[in-house]
Design an enzyme around this catalytic site. Structure first.
Site, PDB file in Angstrom:
ATOM      1  CB  ALA A  72     -24.040  11.646   8.259  1.00 11.48           C
ATOM      2  N   GLY A 115     -22.356   6.506  11.507  1.00  3.36           N
ATOM      3  CA  GLY A 115     -23.500   6.932  12.311  1.00  3.36           C
ATOM      4  C   GLY A 115     -24.539   5.850  12.442  1.00  3.36           C
ATOM      5  CD  GLU A 118     -21.106   7.597  15.879  1.00  2.00           C
ATOM      6  OE1 GLU A 118     -20.245   8.148  16.597  1.00  2.00           O
ATOM      7  OE2 GLU A 118     -21.515   8.079  14.798  1.00  2.00           O
ATOM      8  CD  GLU A 138     -17.530   7.343  11.629  1.00  2.00           C
ATOM      9  OE1 GLU A 138     -18.738   7.529  11.824  1.00  2.00           O
ATOM     10  OE2 GLU A 138     -16.975   6.234  11.844  1.00  2.00           O
TER      11      GLU A 138
END
Length: 264
Positions: A72, A115, A118, A138
């Site tokens: 992100a 991310g 992911e 994270e």
């Protein structure tokens, strides 16, 4: 179909050749971090690949050798724009939750963290550079890998290894993940895209409807009961065996020629 966002061709490039859609994250100054423009572009591209019968396989890659995706865009989040990083249909990056029926291959060079990890986990297969790394850091920032990483990793890796990655936040190298089965193919960085295209081509020669329906059931393997899976398998089988391609495949085999698929 929604209007094509301006970010398609800029923040994310898109081209189709030989039945393969090549999708490239292209924010090099931000290490390909996901902002609203990337999310809207990927969401539109997912819709387009589903709509386009010429597309039989898709490759998600990056314009950078050092970083696949930094996750992100924190500068956008700090401005209060976190909601723009997701779409209603696709979730984070317009991608991780999108109901895709066609096979997606992640072609990863460099770091795929947070991310950025992911996104490959949301794909069906991963081709990785031998110097790439995957991780969910994270917990080191007091936040949560909410784009599917915390449950997709344990489905793809031995339980203890996956829990170590989640709990420590430390990445693992592609070589280790190749040994464990998360990475399908591992090659030198300059060979990643060629290898991904080769894999996509292997898929692309097969009957498109048969591939989509087979994947539809295979993807449910960790989700449903055996009863659910038999139901899904029987439904998919009935559709495939009643298709034109199901007649063309055996006919082409007997006639010793390449099949001409219609995708229906």
């Amino acid at each position: 179909m929604s209007d094509k966002p301006e970010s398609v061709g800029n923040e994310v490039t898109y081209e189709v050749k030989d039945h393969v859609a090549l999708v490239t994250l292209n924010r090099p100054d931000k290490r390909n971090a996901v902002n609203g423009a990337v999310a809207s572009a990927l969401g539109w591209i997912c819709e387009e690949t589903e709509r386009d019968d010429d597309v039989r396989a898709c490759i998600l890659t990056s314009s950078l050798e050092s970083t696949f995706c930094a996750g992100a865009d924190l500068s956008e989040i700090s401005k209060g724009n976190a909601g723009a990083l997701s779409t209603k249909k696709g979730g984070f990056a317009g991608f991780v939750k999108f109901p895709r029926t066609k096979p997606w291959i992640a072609a990863v060079r460099g770091n795929a963290l947070a991310g950025g990890c992911e996104l490959p986990l949301a794909c069906d297969m991963i081709v990785a550079a031998d110097n790439s790394r995957f991780g969910l850091p994270e917990v080191k920032r007091g936040i949560f890998a909410g784009a599917g990483g915390v449950f997709r990793l344990p489905r793809a890796l031995p339980r203890n290894i996956a829990l170590e990655i989640v709990a420590t936040g430390d990445p693992l190298p592609a070589e280790r993940l190749y040994q464990l089965g998360l990475v399908n193919r591992m090659v030198a960085s300059d060979k990643v895209l060629d290898e991904a295209k080769s894999l996509a081509a292997q898929i692309g020669v097969n009957a498109p409807l048969a591939v989509r329906k087979s994947l539809e059931v295979a993807r449910q393997a960790y989700d449903g009961t055996e009863s659910d899976l038999w139901k899904a398998s029987n439904e998919a089988s009935a559709i495939v065996f009643s298709s034109e391609d199901a007649k063309e495949g055996p006919r082409a085999f007997l006639e010793k020629r390449a099949p001409v698929w219609k995708g229906k």
